[in-house]
Motif scaffolding. Structure first.
Motif, PDB file in Angstrom:
ATOM      1  N   GLU A  55      -9.982 -30.160  30.870  1.00 40.77           N
ATOM      2  CA  GLU A  55      -9.099 -29.012  30.653  1.00 40.77           C
ATOM      3  C   GLU A  55      -8.916 -28.691  29.180  1.00 40.77           C
ATOM      4  O   GLU A  55      -9.001 -29.553  28.326  1.00 40.77           O
ATOM      5  CB  GLU A  55      -7.746 -29.212  31.323  1.00 40.77           C
ATOM      6  N   GLN A  66      -1.734 -22.235  27.018  1.00 38.88           N
ATOM      7  CA  GLN A  66      -3.077 -22.071  27.576  1.00 38.88           C
ATOM      8  C   GLN A  66      -3.415 -23.407  28.223  1.00 38.88           C
ATOM      9  O   GLN A  66      -3.385 -24.449  27.568  1.00 38.88           O
ATOM     10  CB  GLN A  66      -4.090 -21.737  26.478  1.00 38.88           C
ATOM     11  N   LYS A  67      -3.678 -23.375  29.494  1.00 40.13           N
ATOM     12  CA  LYS A  67      -4.046 -24.592  30.227  1.00 40.13           C
ATOM     13  C   LYS A  67      -5.112 -24.175  31.224  1.00 40.13           C
ATOM     14  O   LYS A  67      -4.872 -23.336  32.084  1.00 40.13           O
ATOM     15  CB  LYS A  67      -2.838 -25.196  30.936  1.00 40.13           C
ATOM     16  N   GLU A  68      -6.310 -24.721  31.070  1.00 40.18           N
ATOM     17  CA  GLU A  68      -7.451 -24.334  31.897  1.00 40.18           C
ATOM     18  C   GLU A  68      -8.071 -25.556  32.571  1.00 40.18           C
ATOM     19  O   GLU A  68      -9.087 -26.077  32.107  1.00 40.18           O
ATOM     20  CB  GLU A  68      -8.494 -23.605  31.049  1.00 40.18           C
ATOM     21  N   ARG A  70     -10.328 -27.523  35.064  1.00 40.11           N
ATOM     22  CA  ARG A  70     -11.519 -27.337  35.894  1.00 40.11           C
ATOM     23  C   ARG A  70     -12.047 -28.717  36.247  1.00 40.11           C
ATOM     24  O   ARG A  70     -11.706 -29.705  35.606  1.00 40.11           O
ATOM     25  CB  ARG A  70     -12.560 -26.470  35.184  1.00 40.11           C
ATOM     26  N   ASP A  99      -1.265 -18.166  36.291  1.00 42.33           N
ATOM     27  CA  ASP A  99      -2.168 -17.100  36.732  1.00 42.33           C
ATOM     28  C   ASP A  99      -3.354 -17.711  37.490  1.00 42.33           C
ATOM     29  O   ASP A  99      -4.434 -17.870  36.966  1.00 42.33           O
ATOM     30  CB  ASP A  99      -2.630 -16.259  35.544  1.00 42.33           C
ATOM     31  N   ASP A 101      -6.547 -18.415  39.753  1.00 43.38           N
ATOM     32  CA  ASP A 101      -7.808 -17.723  40.024  1.00 43.38           C
ATOM     33  C   ASP A 101      -7.980 -17.650  41.540  1.00 43.38           C
ATOM     34  O   ASP A 101      -8.493 -18.575  42.169  1.00 43.38           O
ATOM     35  CB  ASP A 101      -8.969 -18.489  39.383  1.00 43.38           C
ATOM     36  N   THR A 127     -14.626 -23.008  38.063  1.00 39.85           N
ATOM     37  CA  THR A 127     -13.884 -22.147  37.152  1.00 39.85           C
ATOM     38  C   THR A 127     -12.497 -22.765  37.010  1.00 39.85           C
ATOM     39  O   THR A 127     -12.079 -23.566  37.863  1.00 39.85           O
ATOM     40  CB  THR A 127     -13.769 -20.709  37.723  1.00 39.85           C
ATOM     41  N   PRO A 128     -11.745 -22.418  35.966  1.00 40.96           N
ATOM     42  CA  PRO A 128     -10.391 -22.976  35.851  1.00 40.96           C
ATOM     43  C   PRO A 128      -9.513 -22.534  37.032  1.00 40.96           C
ATOM     44  O   PRO A 128      -9.604 -21.389  37.478  1.00 40.96           O
ATOM     45  CB  PRO A 128      -9.859 -22.376  34.547  1.00 40.96           C
ATOM     46  N   THR A 131      -5.325 -20.273  33.969  1.00 33.45           N
ATOM     47  CA  THR A 131      -5.607 -20.289  32.529  1.00 33.45           C
ATOM     48  C   THR A 131      -4.352 -20.267  31.676  1.00 33.45           C
ATOM     49  O   THR A 131      -4.408 -20.606  30.500  1.00 33.45           O
ATOM     50  CB  THR A 131      -6.498 -19.097  32.125  1.00 33.45           C
ATOM     51  N   LYS A 132      -3.220 -19.840  32.239  1.00 30.71           N
ATOM     52  CA  LYS A 132      -1.979 -19.770  31.458  1.00 30.71           C
ATOM     53  C   LYS A 132      -0.805 -20.275  32.276  1.00 30.71           C
ATOM     54  O   LYS A 132      -0.749 -20.080  33.487  1.00 30.71           O
ATOM     55  CB  LYS A 132      -1.684 -18.330  31.040  1.00 30.71           C
TER      56      LYS A 132
END
Length: 181
Positions: A55, A66-68, A70, A99, A101, A127-128, A131-132
């Motif tokens: 991440e 911002q935190k993604e 995957r 948010d 996906d 994919t993440p 993302t936020k």
């Protein structure tokens, strides 16, 4: 005299039973050894499903991060992936928004898991999941201003055999994994 006869008769009967058992065991063993068979070669492929959460994390400001997260497939086989999140403390649940996906991930009703819709090939990533992270707080919220989003992930091979049938359907495989089929 009768007693001796009874003992001898019992011994004779017992010896006959033992001989009959030995003879049938020998016959079965001989038949099995003489039976001709062709050799059969079974090939089993054992693969690995290894995954890890990767991440990106960065604080944008006091209200946004911002935190993604995957999942990367580090194993040898394609796999299906799912993620579950846990937010602590409990008071943070209603004050955080993410948010998600929803194009590539699904969360079935009543489930705590988010499922990535496609199989993940070795060396590739999902994919993440989001993302936020936005935080809605004010000065009275200081006691829980520090919060954690804990991620758990699981992965299963994307092709399994059950009951002599090859299964590739994602949810069917997860149901087998969870013991629901």
């Amino acid at each position: 005299m009768k007693r001796m006869w009874k003992n001898k008769y019992g011994i004779v009967v017992m010896a006959a039973v033992v001989l009959a058992v030995l003879a049938s065991a020998y016959g079965v063993t001989s038949a099995m050894q003489l039976r001709q068979t062709n050799s059969v070669e079974n090939i089993f492929t054992v693969g690995t499903v290894n995954t890890e959460i990767v991440e990106i994390f960065q604080k944008i400001n006091n209200h946004e991060y911002q935190k993604e997260p995957r999942v990367t497939n580090t194993g040898n086989n394609s796999c299906y992936v799912r993620i579950r999140l846990e937010i602590t403390p409990m008071e943070a649940h209603d004050r955080l928004s993410m948010d998600f996906d929803t194009e590539n991930w699904i969360k079935p009703e009543g489930s705590e898991w988010y499922y990535f819709k496609q199989e993940v090939a070795p060396g590739h990533s999902t994919t993440p999941l989001f993302t936020k992270v936005a935080v809605d707080y004010n000065e009275t919220d200081k006691p829980w201003m520090d919060f954690d989003i804990i991620l758990y992930q699981e992965a299963v091979q994307s092709e399994v055999t059950a009951g002599g049938e090859i299964i590739t359907d994602m949810m069917e495989i997860w149901n087998l994994y969870d013991g629901q089929s």
